[in-house]
Write a protein that holds these residues in place. Structure first.
Motif, PDB file in Angstrom:
ATOM      1  N   ALA A 429      90.841 -38.319  38.297  1.00  0.00           N
ATOM      2  CA  ALA A 429      90.084 -37.069  38.330  1.00  0.00           C
ATOM      3  C   ALA A 429      90.125 -36.390  36.965  1.00  0.00           C
ATOM      4  O   ALA A 429      89.093 -35.933  36.442  1.00  0.00           O
ATOM      5  CB  ALA A 429      90.622 -36.150  39.415  1.00  0.00           C
ATOM      6  N   LEU A 430      91.342 -36.323  36.360  1.00  0.00           N
ATOM      7  CA  LEU A 430      91.468 -35.697  35.039  1.00  0.00           C
ATOM      8  C   LEU A 430      90.743 -36.493  33.970  1.00  0.00           C
ATOM      9  O   LEU A 430      90.128 -35.916  33.051  1.00  0.00           O
ATOM     10  CB  LEU A 430      92.951 -35.550  34.683  1.00  0.00           C
ATOM     11  CG  LEU A 430      93.729 -34.492  35.471  1.00  0.00           C
ATOM     12  CD1 LEU A 430      95.208 -34.570  35.163  1.00  0.00           C
ATOM     13  CD2 LEU A 430      93.192 -33.100  35.141  1.00  0.00           C
ATOM     14  N   GLU A 431      90.753 -37.807  34.076  1.00  0.00           N
ATOM     15  CA  GLU A 431      90.073 -38.637  33.083  1.00  0.00           C
ATOM     16  C   GLU A 431      88.562 -38.388  33.102  1.00  0.00           C
ATOM     17  O   GLU A 431      87.928 -38.217  32.053  1.00  0.00           O
ATOM     18  CB  GLU A 431      90.365 -40.111  33.362  1.00  0.00           C
ATOM     19  CG  GLU A 431      89.725 -41.042  32.325  1.00  0.00           C
ATOM     20  CD  GLU A 431      90.012 -42.504  32.627  1.00  0.00           C
ATOM     21  OE1 GLU A 431      89.358 -43.359  31.999  1.00  0.00           O
ATOM     22  OE2 GLU A 431      90.872 -42.776  33.494  1.00  0.00           O
ATOM     23  N   ASN A 432      88.024 -38.362  34.303  1.00  0.00           N
ATOM     24  CA  ASN A 432      86.581 -38.109  34.404  1.00  0.00           C
ATOM     25  C   ASN A 432      86.233 -36.676  34.026  1.00  0.00           C
ATOM     26  O   ASN A 432      85.161 -36.414  33.448  1.00  0.00           O
ATOM     27  CB  ASN A 432      86.087 -38.402  35.825  1.00  0.00           C
ATOM     28  CG  ASN A 432      85.990 -39.888  36.102  1.00  0.00           C
ATOM     29  OD1 ASN A 432      85.074 -40.558  35.645  1.00  0.00           O
ATOM     30  ND2 ASN A 432      86.960 -40.402  36.852  1.00  0.00           N
ATOM     31  N   LEU A 433      87.133 -35.759  34.322  1.00  0.00           N
ATOM     32  CA  LEU A 433      86.887 -34.369  33.921  1.00  0.00           C
ATOM     33  C   LEU A 433      86.885 -34.244  32.407  1.00  0.00           C
ATOM     34  O   LEU A 433      86.117 -33.448  31.831  1.00  0.00           O
ATOM     35  CB  LEU A 433      87.967 -33.473  34.550  1.00  0.00           C
ATOM     36  CG  LEU A 433      87.662 -31.978  34.581  1.00  0.00           C
ATOM     37  CD1 LEU A 433      86.390 -31.703  35.379  1.00  0.00           C
ATOM     38  CD2 LEU A 433      88.840 -31.214  35.197  1.00  0.00           C
ATOM     39  N   ARG A 434      87.735 -35.041  31.750  1.00  0.00           N
ATOM     40  CA  ARG A 434      87.779 -35.036  30.298  1.00  0.00           C
ATOM     41  C   ARG A 434      86.445 -35.544  29.720  1.00  0.00           C
ATOM     42  O   ARG A 434      85.925 -34.988  28.748  1.00  0.00           O
ATOM     43  CB  ARG A 434      88.952 -35.908  29.806  1.00  0.00           C
ATOM     44  CG  ARG A 434      89.165 -35.811  28.285  1.00  0.00           C
ATOM     45  CD  ARG A 434      90.557 -36.337  27.876  1.00  0.00           C
ATOM     46  NE  ARG A 434      90.899 -37.603  28.508  1.00  0.00           N
ATOM     47  CZ  ARG A 434      91.816 -37.751  29.467  1.00  0.00           C
ATOM     48  NH1 ARG A 434      92.491 -36.691  29.913  1.00  0.00           N
ATOM     49  NH2 ARG A 434      92.082 -38.943  29.993  1.00  0.00           N
ATOM     50  N   HIS A 435      85.904 -36.610  30.325  1.00  0.00           N
ATOM     51  CA  HIS A 435      84.589 -37.100  29.892  1.00  0.00           C
ATOM     52  C   HIS A 435      83.516 -36.010  30.078  1.00  0.00           C
ATOM     53  O   HIS A 435      82.630 -35.842  29.229  1.00  0.00           O
ATOM     54  CB  HIS A 435      84.188 -38.346  30.705  1.00  0.00           C
ATOM     55  CG  HIS A 435      84.972 -39.576  30.326  1.00  0.00           C
ATOM     56  ND1 HIS A 435      84.980 -40.097  29.050  1.00  0.00           N
ATOM     57  CD2 HIS A 435      85.779 -40.396  31.073  1.00  0.00           C
ATOM     58  CE1 HIS A 435      85.750 -41.167  29.009  1.00  0.00           C
ATOM     59  NE2 HIS A 435      86.252 -41.371  30.231  1.00  0.00           N
ATOM     60  N   TYR A 436      83.623 -35.320  31.187  1.00  0.00           N
ATOM     61  CA  TYR A 436      82.652 -34.255  31.483  1.00  0.00           C
ATOM     62  C   TYR A 436      82.695 -33.183  30.391  1.00  0.00           C
ATOM     63  O   TYR A 436      81.640 -32.781  29.835  1.00  0.00           O
ATOM     64  CB  TYR A 436      82.956 -33.656  32.865  1.00  0.00           C
ATOM     65  CG  TYR A 436      82.223 -32.369  33.154  1.00  0.00           C
ATOM     66  CD1 TYR A 436      80.861 -32.379  33.478  1.00  0.00           C
ATOM     67  CD2 TYR A 436      82.892 -31.151  33.108  1.00  0.00           C
ATOM     68  CE1 TYR A 436      80.192 -31.188  33.748  1.00  0.00           C
ATOM     69  CE2 TYR A 436      82.230 -29.969  33.379  1.00  0.00           C
ATOM     70  CZ  TYR A 436      80.882 -29.984  33.698  1.00  0.00           C
ATOM     71  OH  TYR A 436      80.222 -28.806  33.957  1.00  0.00           O
TER      72      TYR A 436
END
Length: 757
Positions: A429-436
């Protein structure tokens, strides 16, 4: 979407300078104007032009040939035929029918080559090239074709103006190709070269078209201030020349510009102005596009109900069914809106319908959008697996499209983060939020860069303000002239109002006088006691009836008993009523006046147009009706009058005796005008006298009818005294006496004993 490419193509076509000399027919000119707005109508006009006219052999395009074509609507020149096929190709391309458009272009090219129309041939090659690379994205082949066209320009024996026009089109198309290849500097260079070919005295419409295309280019490069400058120039010029079609195009571009800058109120304002224009063409596909854009703006504003209204209008529009990509997109937008309203059943319904349509075509952008919507619905249903699956599917599609910074990509990473969060996998979740946030920060950097660029461009606007200062001075002078003109106009307005009021007053006074004249006329030609028509005078000569009177009242009011001597067929009756002669002696003045007025009112009720009734003397009435009435008999007329008197006598206890003399007009069948009004009255009085004498002896109602035989000569009544002449004619058998009295000897005795004859 495909419509954006079509719109960009139409803008490029508009950059061609005014070619009124090339459009050989007014019909084709109208069709060309409707290519973008209403392609179906444009196709209809062009096809009618081709099918209803025969191709002539004249290949020239002189003013004389155009004049001949307009004068003879059965012919069409080769130039006009080429233009018609070209219009059909553009309309078909606008509707997405690429193959049919290419076929029409091939026919046009064949005609141009057959009649050696070199300039039109180059023009068609440019159009074919543009349609091709916009469809298949083969930019290398397109550049090679442009090189070939430029090489052929030198071999065309044409006017310099036409050569410059073609050169201008080539440069504009090169600019579009450079923009498509993402080489903005080269594109700007081509735009600059194209602008140099435009004459400063070129028509305002040409400059509007150029600036609209250039503004569209700046908008695609996110140079918003430069785009705004070009589009505002085009906007105010279109308003100044009152060109609704071009103003609507500029409004659409300004709406796109402000929507991208997230100034949604201004975007909605310009989109509404464009919609107002295109609403006059209900079948226009552009109207559906503008309504869709307004729906998206309302969606961004959070006004979801208004967005739904516009989306449904697009869904009901006829052009939506013809454009599969738009049909899919509008259903996806409906699904997204219902998703925001938490109406999941309807969101799934429209999304399912969009998926069914997606099976018939390969639209990656719509496939990615569908996956994002399914992921969103799954998130609200707490189905973490589907959220992650669909979001990842959307991300994979965007990777294939080489899309690394769009809003859809942000949404995909955000939904992946939310799905992993629901699934409890906080690391992913944090990884994808970082991409976002990486993509968001990149866009923010772009916005900051745009803001810095805007600050640098303030210098250019400041320099322009110096020019506006001089314009302000000129504006002041114009305002002074305008004030002076306004005062003069106001003075003229006041003068006009005064004259108008005087004219109105004159009309009112004239109307009052006319009413008074009519009232006096009614009193003049109305008997003072019975209120029946009063026969005040008779003209001396019957021939005066032949003249057409211009007065506002009828001829009978001037004493003309016979209106049209050669056409009228009338029956005259002189009615003698003894009770009228003695009513005042018996009942007194007041009661007698009431009785006479009541009798007059009763007779008015019995009268039927066009019959007439006059109060001839105290006890005598003159009745006139068409000869065709009363069963065409004198006896029928007598019984009708007798019945009227009987009805009145029952109510007022008076004598019902009636004595009536009857005669027809024309009196002499072979001489219509031998007997005039006065002479006819003399005959009626004689007949009434006979009826009165018979009535006095019998104490009953009587009638006498004088009727001349068919071959009675006109000379029989022309000895000066009509009564004596009538007596002689009766004795000679030229006039027959018909009467209610069957004793013929008594009638002859009355005539013989009358001391007047």
């Amino acid at each position: 979407m495909r419509w954006q490419g079509v719109f960009y193509f139409i803008l490029c076509l508009l950059t061609l300078p005014a070619r009124a000399d090339m459009l050989s027919s007014i019909v084709l000119g109208e069709a060309q104007q409707l290519v973008e707005i209403e392609p179906e109508r444009a196709k209809y006009l062009a096809k009618n032009y081709l099918t209803q006219r025969q191709l002539s052999d004249a290949g020239e395009q002189s003013a004389a040939s155009i004049s001949r074509e307009e004068a003879d609507r059965t012919l069409r020149t080769p130039n006009g035929s080429v233009e018609a096929y070209r219009t059909l190709a553009q309309a078909e391309y606008t509707e997405g029918n690429i193959e049919q458009a290419m076929r029409y272009l091939a026919r046009a090219q064949a005609l141009a080559e057959k009649y050696k129309l070199y300039y039109l041939s180059l023009d068609l090659r440019l159009l074919h090239n543009e349609l091709s690379w916009r469809h298949d994205k083969n930019y290398v082949r397109a550049q090679e074709e442009l090189d070939a066209v430029e090489a052929d320009l030198s071999s065309v024996n044409s006017q310099i103006k036409l050569t410059k026009t073609t050169r201008y089109r080539v440069l504009m198309q090169r600019a579009q190709l450079a923009a498509a290849l993402n080489t903005p500097l080269a594109a700007l260079d081509f735009f600059t070269q194209a602008k140099a070919l435009l004459n400063p005295k070129q028509t305002d419409r040409t400059w509007i078209d150029y600036r609209v295309v250039l503004g569209q280019f700046y908008l695609g490069q996110k140079r918003y201030n430069a785009a705004l400058s070009e589009l505002l120039y085009a906007y105010w010029t279109a308003i100044e020349i009152d060109d609704g079609a071009r103003l609507a195009k500029v409004n659409r571009q300004l709406a796109d510009l402000f929507q991208e800058r997230h100034v949604l109120d201004k975007a909605l304002e310009y989109a509404s102005q464009a919609a107002d224009y295109y609403a006059t063409y209900p079948n226009s596909p552009i109207l559906a596009q503008v309504m869709e854009q307004m729906g998206k703006i309302y969606y961004q504003q959070g006004k979801y109900n208004l967005a739904l209204v516009h989306y449904f209008n697009v869904l009901d529009h006829a052009s939506t069914d013809r454009d599969l990509q738009q049909a899919i997109a509008i259903r996806q937008q409906l699904a997204a809106t219902y998703l925001q309203l938490f109406n999941f059943p309807l969101a799934e319904k429209y999304l399912q319908r969009a998926d069914e349509l997606l099976e018939f075509a390969d639209f990656p952008e719509q496939q990615a959008e569908a996956a994002l919507l399914k992921s969103g619905i799954a998130y609200f249903k707490h189905d973490a697996a589907d959220v992650i699956s669909y979001a990842q599917s959307a991300l994979n599609i965007l990777d294939r499209l080489n899309d690394h910074s769009s809003f859809d990509r942000q949404s995909a990473y955000r939904l992946l983060a939310l799905g992993h969060e629901q699934d409890g996998n906080t690391t992913l979740a944090l990884e994808n939020l970082r991409h976002y946030y990486t993509i968001v920060n990149q866009e923010q950097g772009v916005r900051n860069h745009i803001s810095e660029e805007a600050f640098r461009e303030q210098k250019a606007f400041a320099e322009q303000s110096l020019y506006f200062a001089s314009q302000t001075t000129e504006l002041g002078e114009v305002k002074q002239e305008y004030t002076k003109t306004r005062r003069i106009a106001f003075g003229l307005f006041l003068l006009t109002v005064m004259l108008f009021l005087m004219w109105i007053r004159k009309g009112v006074v004239s109307a009052r006088q006319q009413i008074k004249i009519e009232s006096l006329s009614r009193e003049l030609y109305t008997h003072s006691r019975s209120k029946l028509r009063n026969l005040r005078m008779l003209n001396a000569k019957l021939s005066s009836s032949l003249r057409k009177a211009n007065e506002n009242f009828e001829l009978w009011q001037q004493g003309e008993l016979i209106h049209e001597p050669l056409n009228d067929r009338l029956r005259f009756a002189m009615i003698d009523l003894p009770f009228l002669r003695s009513t005042y002696i018996k009942h007194g003045y007041k009661s007698g006046l009431e009785l006479e007025r009541a009798f007059g009112a009763m007779l008015k009720q019995k009268m039927e147009s066009p019959a007439r009734l006059y109060h001839f003397s105290d006890a005598n009435l003159l009745y006139i009706e068409p000869s065709s009435w009363s069963d065409n008999s004198a006896e029928g007329l007598f019984h009708k009058i007798q019945q009227w008197v009987n009805d009145f006598a029952k109510e007022h206890a008076i004598s019902p005796i009636v004595r009536m003399g009857i005669a027809d007009y024309p009196f002499l069948p072979r001489a219509y005008t031998a007997v005039n009004d006065q002479e006819l009255l003399d005959l009626l009085l004689l007949a009434t006298h006979i009826a009165r004498e018979v009535s006095l002896s019998n104490k009953t109602s009587q009638w006498v009818h004088f009727k001349a035989i068919d071959n009675a000569p006109a000379a029989s009544l022309t000895n000066g005294d009509i009564r004596s002449a009538c007596k002689i004619a009766i004795s000679q058998g030229l006039i027959k006496i018909h009467s209610s009295c069957q004793n013929e000897d008594q009638l002859k005795k009355i005539l013989k004993n009358d001391e007047h004859y």
